[in-house]
Scaffold this motif. Structure first.
Motif, PDB file in Angstrom:
ATOM      1  N   GLY A 425     -16.799  28.530 -32.914  1.00 19.89           N
ATOM      2  CA  GLY A 425     -15.438  29.034 -32.907  1.00 19.89           C
ATOM      3  C   GLY A 425     -14.813  28.926 -34.273  1.00 19.89           C
ATOM      4  O   GLY A 425     -14.105  29.816 -34.740  1.00 19.89           O
ATOM      5  N   GLU A 426     -15.119  27.814 -34.978  1.00 19.99           N
ATOM      6  CA  GLU A 426     -14.435  27.576 -36.253  1.00 19.99           C
ATOM      7  C   GLU A 426     -15.219  26.663 -37.188  1.00 19.99           C
ATOM      8  O   GLU A 426     -14.909  26.606 -38.371  1.00 19.99           O
ATOM      9  N   HIS A 427     -16.232  25.941 -36.699  1.00 26.14           N
ATOM     10  CA  HIS A 427     -16.924  24.978 -37.565  1.00 26.14           C
ATOM     11  C   HIS A 427     -18.085  25.594 -38.341  1.00 26.14           C
ATOM     12  O   HIS A 427     -18.656  24.957 -39.213  1.00 26.14           O
ATOM     13  N   GLY A 428     -18.467  26.814 -37.997  1.00 27.98           N
ATOM     14  CA  GLY A 428     -19.562  27.466 -38.698  1.00 27.98           C
ATOM     15  C   GLY A 428     -20.925  27.106 -38.118  1.00 27.98           C
ATOM     16  O   GLY A 428     -21.061  26.189 -37.305  1.00 27.98           O
ATOM     17  N   VAL A 429     -21.930  27.842 -38.575  1.00 25.81           N
ATOM     18  CA  VAL A 429     -23.304  27.654 -38.085  1.00 25.81           C
ATOM     19  C   VAL A 429     -23.970  26.526 -38.875  1.00 25.81           C
ATOM     20  O   VAL A 429     -24.586  25.616 -38.308  1.00 25.81           O
ATOM     21  N   GLY A 430     -23.860  26.600 -40.203  1.00 23.28           N
ATOM     22  CA  GLY A 430     -24.396  25.561 -41.078  1.00 23.28           C
ATOM     23  C   GLY A 430     -25.874  25.317 -40.833  1.00 23.28           C
ATOM     24  O   GLY A 430     -26.643  26.236 -40.502  1.00 23.28           O
ATOM     25  N   SER A 431     -26.280  24.033 -40.971  1.00 25.28           N
ATOM     26  CA  SER A 431     -27.665  23.702 -40.644  1.00 25.28           C
ATOM     27  C   SER A 431     -27.768  23.336 -39.169  1.00 25.28           C
ATOM     28  O   SER A 431     -28.819  23.455 -38.555  1.00 25.28           O
ATOM     29  N   GLU A 432     -26.626  22.935 -38.591  1.00 24.25           N
ATOM     30  CA  GLU A 432     -26.607  22.428 -37.218  1.00 24.25           C
ATOM     31  C   GLU A 432     -27.022  23.479 -36.181  1.00 24.25           C
ATOM     32  O   GLU A 432     -27.872  23.232 -35.340  1.00 24.25           O
ATOM     33  N   LYS A 433     -26.412  24.665 -36.241  1.00 19.25           N
ATOM     34  CA  LYS A 433     -26.664  25.655 -35.180  1.00 19.25           C
ATOM     35  C   LYS A 433     -27.617  26.756 -35.634  1.00 19.25           C
ATOM     36  O   LYS A 433     -27.857  27.708 -34.911  1.00 19.25           O
ATOM     37  N   ARG A 434     -28.132  26.583 -36.867  1.00 16.59           N
ATOM     38  CA  ARG A 434     -28.996  27.593 -37.477  1.00 16.59           C
ATOM     39  C   ARG A 434     -30.111  28.075 -36.537  1.00 16.59           C
ATOM     40  O   ARG A 434     -30.306  29.263 -36.350  1.00 16.59           O
ATOM     41  N   ASP A 435     -30.819  27.115 -35.934  1.00 15.47           N
ATOM     42  CA  ASP A 435     -31.985  27.511 -35.144  1.00 15.47           C
ATOM     43  C   ASP A 435     -31.609  28.104 -33.792  1.00 15.47           C
ATOM     44  O   ASP A 435     -32.474  28.576 -33.061  1.00 15.47           O
TER      45      ASP A 435
END
Ligand code: FAD
Length: 470
Positions: A425-435
Motif C-alpha cells: 500500500g505504501e511501504h514499497g516492494v524493496g527486497s522484502e516482497k520482491r520474490d
C-alpha cells in the motif's frame, strides 16, 4: 531472503573505489571504518543486514552526479538512502556496492506562497514541511507515522502514505516536481510548480520507483489549507469483522473522513499500556475516525458516522468534545507501532492493500493464519484505504521463527492479491516482497517493467536486489 551474488572482482577493487570517492567528496564524507559503516547496515527492516563497500554523503548535485557517473563507468552498484526508515528493505546495502546517503541534502529551499508549494532537498524530514507553513494555517498532507524521521526523498521513492491519505492522497498526489540525477550522471527536471504537463507522465513513473531509476535531488510538493476544525470518534466493536463492515458502510454512505483507522485487540492493549489514551480494553476492535472541514460539516458528519456505527453493532461510540480529547484519541494510534514493539523481541510489519469490502473476510482469515503458524499478529491499519499493516510478532533468536514469520507474511500478502488487492500500500516492494512480485504480475508485465528499468539504468547498477525477483 536471497540477495544477489556479490561480485568478488568489485570487492577486490574496494581501495580503488574509495580513493575515487575521496577525489569527488571531502574525506569526511566518505565512510570507510567498520563502526561507521555498521550504522548503515540495515533500514527499518532490521532482520536483514549487510555492510556496504563504503558510504558516501554528498552535499551538492554535482557530487551526486560525479559519484553516479564513476559507478556507472566502473560497474559499481549504488544504493540510494534517505533516512533509512524503509520497512521493505529498500535501502538495504549490497556487499559490492556504495550506499549514497542523501542525509546532507537537508534544507527547505523555498516556500512559494503564490503557487502554494514548497521546494525542498530530498533529505528534509517529512514533518519539517508542515512546520514550514503551519504558521500561516497550511499543512503538507501525507503523514507517514515515521514523519518525524523519514525524508521527503524517501517518501517520493516509496510513494509514502499516512492516516490523512484517504482524503488528501498519497505522496504522488501531492507531488508537483522533481530534480533527479540518472545513473549515467545526467540531471533531469520533471514537472514544476503546476499540476500536470505534456508528454509521458515521468513524474508518475518516478513516484514509487524505490531508488531504481535515479537519485532524487530536489522535490516540489503542494501544501493545503488546514481544515477549520476536526472531530474524532472512537468506536468499539466485539468483532474485527464488524469494525471492517463499519468502515465499508461509512465510505458507501458517501462520507470521506480525514482519517479512518482500525486497531485490533492486541494493538489496543499494547497502545493503552504505552500511551494511556483511554481506549476500552474489553473489545476486539476500535475504529478511529476523524471528520474535518467547516465546523457545521464536521458536526453533521460525525453524527452520521455515529449512527452508522450503532447500526453496525458498535458497543460504544465516543465523540471528541475538545481538541485535547481528539488528540488523546490519536495518541494511542500514533504510538501503536512502538507499543507493539514491547510485546515481543521482534516484529515484522506487513503492508498489503485490499478492496474495502474484503476487510471483514481478510481480517478473519489472518486470525486463522496466525493460529496456524503459532505467531501472534497485531493489526493497526489505514482501514479507509484498505491498507493493512499486520505486525507479526516473533523472536529472531529462536531458530526458525524468522522464516515462519516470513512464510506467514507471504501467505497474508498472497491472500491480499487473491481478493483483488495489491502487494504493497505504501511501504514499497524493496527486497522484502520482491520474490512475491509474480503473484501479482505476469511475465509480460515483469518484462515491460524490466525494460523501463533498463532505459534509465542500462547496467542494472542502481539499487540492485530490490523489486525484481532474483
Ligand atoms: C515506525 C515506522 C512507521 C512507518 N509508518 C509509515 C506510514 O505510515 N506510511 C508509510 O508510507 N510508510 C511508513 N513507514 C515506512 C517509511 O518511513 C517510508 O517508506 C518512508 O517513505 C521512507 O523514507 P526514508 O527517507 O526513510 O527512505 P529510506 O528508507 O532511506 O529509503 C527508502 C527507499 O527510497 C529510496 N530513496 C531514498 N531516498 C532517495 C532519493 N533521494 N532518491 C532516490 N531514491 C531514494 C531508497 O533507495 C529506498 O529504496 C514507517 C516506518 C517506520 C519505521
Amino acid at each position: 531472503m536471497k540477495m544477489p551474488q556479490p561480485a568478488a572482482e568489485v570487492i577486490a577493487r574496494r581501495a580503488e573505489i574509495i580513493a575515487a570517492m575521496q577525489k569527488i567528496l571531502p574525506r569526511d564524507s566518505v565512510l570507510t571504518e567498520d563502526d561507521e559503516l555498521r550504522v548503515y547496515e540495515c533500514d527499518g527492516l532490521s532482520a536483514y543486514r549487510q555492510i556496504p563497500l563504503t558510504v558516501v554523503l554528498p552535499e551538492t548535485v554535482e557530487q551526486v552526479s560525479a559519484v553516479l557517473r564513476f559507478c556507472h563507468e566502473n560497474g559499481v552498484k549504488v544504493v540510494p538512502r534517505g533516512a533509512g526508515t524503509s520497512l521493505s528493505g529498500g535501502a538495504l546495502p549490497v556487499a559490492d556496492g556504495v550506499v549514497l546517503s542523501m542525509g546532507k541534502f537537508n534544507r527547505i529551499l523555498e516556500v512559494d506562497w503564490e503557487n502554494r508549494c514548497i521546494v525542498a532537498q530530498p533529505g528534509v524530514p517529512n514533518l519539517w514541511l508542515t512546520g514550514a507553513v503551519e504558521g500561516r494555517g497550511f499543512f503538507y498532507a501525507p503523514d507517514p507515522s515515521s514523519q518525524i524521521a523519514c525524508s521527503i526523498g524517501g517518501n517520493v521513492a516509496e510513494n509514502a502514505g499516512g492516516v490523512h491519505c484517504l482524503k488528501y492522497g498519497l505522496t504522488g498526489n501531492n507531488l508537483l516536481g522533481l530534480e533527479m540525477v540518472l545513473m549515467t550522471g545526467e540531471t533531469i527536471r520533471l514537472g514544476g510548480r503546476h499540476m500536470d504537463e505534456g508528454g509521458y507522465d515521468l513524474l508518475g513513473l518516478m513516484t514509487g520507483s524505490e531508488g531504481l531509476l535515479g537519485v532524487i535531488t530536489e522535490v516540489t510538493v503542494r501544501f493545503l489549507t488546514k481544515p477549520e476544525t476536526a472531530r474524532a470518534a472512537l468506536i468499539s466493536f466485539q468483532t474485527v469483522e464488524q469494525a471492517g463492515d463499519c468502515v465499508a458502510r461509512i465510505i458507501a454512505a458517501g462520507i470521506i473522513p480525514g482519517c479512518l483507522e482500525i486497531m485490533d485487540r492486541l494493538a489496543i492493549k499494547a497502545s493503552e499500556a504505552f500511551a494511556q489514551a483511554g481506549y476500552p480494553l474489553d473489545v476486539e476492535a476500535l475504529v478511529i475516525v476523524e471528520l474535518d472541514g467547516p465546523q457545521v460539516e464536521a458536526d453533521d458528519l460525525i453524527e452520521r458516522v455515529g449512527a452508522i456505527a450503532e447500526e453496525t453493532g458498535a458497543v460504544s461510540v465516543r465523540i471528541s468534545e475538545s481538541e485535547l480529547e481528539r488528540m488523546k484519541f490519536w495518541a494511542g494510534r500514533k504510538a501503536a507501532f512502538p507499543a507493539v514493539g514491547r510485546l515481543a523481541p521482534d516484529y515484522y510489519c506487513m503492508d498489503g492493500t485490499i478492496p474495502r469490502r474484503e476487510l471483514a473476510h481478510v481480517l478473519g482469515a489472518m486470525r486463522d493464519m496466525s493460529e496456524k503458524y503459532g505467531l501472534p499478529v497485531a493489526n493497526v491499519f489505514h482501514a479507509g484505504d484498505g491498507n493493512l499493516h499486520p505486525l507479526i510478532l516473533y523472536d529472531a533468536n529462536q531458530p526458525g521463527e524468522l522464516e515462519k514469520a516470513e512464510a506467514l507474511g507471504a501467505e497474508i500478502l498472497t491472500l491480499c492479491v487473491e481478493v483483488g488487492g495489491v502487494l504493497t500500500g505504501e511501504h514499497g516492494v524493496g527486497s522484502e516482497k520482491r520474490d512475491l512480485m509474480p503473484t501479482m504480475f505476469n511475465e509480460v508485465d515483469m518484462a515491460l517493467q524490466a525494460r523501463v528499468k533498463q532505459a534509465f539504468d542500462p547496467k542494472a547498477l542502481l539499487n540492485p536486489g530490490k523489486v525484481f525477483p532474483i
